[in-house]
Design an enzyme around this catalytic site. Sequence first.
Site, PDB file in Angstrom:
ATOM      1  N   CYS A 157      86.170 100.804  95.056  1.00 13.21           N
ATOM      2  CA  CYS A 157      85.542 102.046  95.521  1.00 13.21           C
ATOM      3  C   CYS A 157      84.232 102.297  94.768  1.00 13.21           C
ATOM      4  CB  CYS A 157      86.463 103.231  95.266  1.00 13.21           C
ATOM      5  SG  CYS A 157      87.981 103.223  96.221  1.00 13.21           S
ATOM      6  N   ASN A 185      80.888 101.274  97.364  1.00 11.48           N
ATOM      7  CA  ASN A 185      82.114 100.504  97.594  1.00 11.48           C
ATOM      8  C   ASN A 185      81.741  99.076  97.972  1.00 11.48           C
ATOM      9  OD1 ASN A 185      81.177 101.731  99.997  1.00 11.48           O
ATOM     10  ND2 ASN A 185      83.158 101.588 100.991  1.00 11.48           N
ATOM     11  N   ILE A 186      82.545  98.135  97.483  1.00 12.84           N
ATOM     12  CA  ILE A 186      82.308  96.705  97.707  1.00 12.84           C
ATOM     13  C   ILE A 186      83.610  96.110  98.229  1.00 12.84           C
ATOM     14  CG2 ILE A 186      81.555  94.518  96.676  1.00 12.84           C
ATOM     15  CD1 ILE A 186      80.316  96.241  94.378  1.00 12.84           C
ATOM     16  N   GLU A 187      83.618  95.779  99.505  1.00 15.13           N
ATOM     17  CA  GLU A 187      84.858  95.280 100.128  1.00 15.13           C
ATOM     18  C   GLU A 187      84.915  93.760 100.080  1.00 15.13           C
ATOM     19  OE1 GLU A 187      85.001  97.263 103.943  1.00 15.13           O
ATOM     20  OE2 GLU A 187      85.438  99.185 102.962  1.00 15.13           O
ATOM     21  N   CYS A 196      91.032 105.910  91.854  1.00 14.01           N
ATOM     22  CA  CYS A 196      89.792 106.333  91.188  1.00 14.01           C
ATOM     23  C   CYS A 196      90.033 107.558  90.310  1.00 14.01           C
ATOM     24  CB  CYS A 196      88.704 106.622  92.215  1.00 14.01           C
ATOM     25  SG  CYS A 196      88.046 105.119  92.953  1.00 14.01           S
ATOM     26  N   GLU A 199      83.275 104.957  93.243  1.00 12.72           N
ATOM     27  CA  GLU A 199      83.460 105.675  91.975  1.00 12.72           C
ATOM     28  C   GLU A 199      83.784 104.707  90.833  1.00 12.72           C
ATOM     29  OE1 GLU A 199      84.792 106.280  94.932  1.00 12.72           O
ATOM     30  OE2 GLU A 199      85.439 108.351  95.166  1.00 12.72           O
ATOM     31  N   CYS A 255      89.861 108.597  95.844  1.00 16.16           N
ATOM     32  CA  CYS A 255      91.245 108.146  96.061  1.00 16.16           C
ATOM     33  C   CYS A 255      92.040 108.265  94.757  1.00 16.16           C
ATOM     34  CB  CYS A 255      91.255 106.702  96.569  1.00 16.16           C
ATOM     35  SG  CYS A 255      91.038 105.464  95.275  1.00 16.16           S
TER      36      CYS A 255
HETATM   37  N1  THU Z   1      86.283 104.511  99.299  1.00 16.48           N
HETATM   38  C1  THU Z   1      85.457 104.805  98.253  1.00 16.48           C
HETATM   39  O1  THU Z   1      84.597 104.006  97.866  1.00 16.48           O
HETATM   40  N2  THU Z   1      85.594 106.003  97.660  1.00 16.48           N
HETATM   41  C2  THU Z   1      86.414 106.993  98.082  1.00 16.48           C
HETATM   42  O2  THU Z   1      86.410 108.080  97.501  1.00 16.48           O
HETATM   43  C3  THU Z   1      87.309 106.767  99.228  1.00 16.48           C
HETATM   44  C4  THU Z   1      87.339 105.383  99.756  1.00 16.48           C
HETATM   45  C5  THU Z   1      86.081 103.241  99.993  1.00 16.48           C
HETATM   46  C6  THU Z   1      87.161 102.208  99.847  1.00 16.48           C
HETATM   47  C7  THU Z   1      86.947 101.381 101.114  1.00 16.48           C
HETATM   48  O3  THU Z   1      85.897 100.434 100.886  1.00 16.48           O
HETATM   49  C8  THU Z   1      86.464 102.397 102.126  1.00 16.48           C
HETATM   50  O4  THU Z   1      85.971 103.496 101.379  1.00 16.48           O
HETATM   51  C9  THU Z   1      87.529 102.864 103.102  1.00 16.48           C
HETATM   52  O5  THU Z   1      88.658 103.283 102.430  1.00 16.48           O
END
Ligand code: THU
Length: 136
Positions: A59, A48-50, A95, A61, A92
Amino acid sequence: MKTLMEIEIKNMIRQATDARARSYSPYSKFPVGACLKGQSGAYYHGCNIENAAFTPGICAERTALAKAVSDGEKAFEALAVVNDRDTIVTPCGVCRQALAEFCKPDMPVICASKRGEYKVYSLGELLPYSFGQEDL
Ligand code: THU
């Protein structure tokens, strides 16, 4: 659901765990890693890259999916997702929809905890009654 050997499940969880180490998640502090296996046998990794503006965050995935499709792979065998807690999380909704564009409903989705406990769901179980190109 397509069957997966235990050794391959563990292999994909390990690769997703390696990808999780590269997570950029300073806001949620919820690192996630993914490993997507293409029909060619290649593995694609994502984290995940925020973003400070929140909305552009992606996310793990979908990072893996974008890497795979942009490398020319459009059919997939399995996905593994690993988070950093003792609980198991599933992909989520966004995804699930993104995956459904390229992955069959019987594709196994391995969801693992930090400790390596896991559950395997089919994509169809995670996204029943999905909307797809056949609906257009
Ligand atoms: N996130 C994912 O990368 N994959 C998931 O299956 C659930 C959520 C990430 C999104 C965000 O960066 C962090 O987790 C919190 O929601």
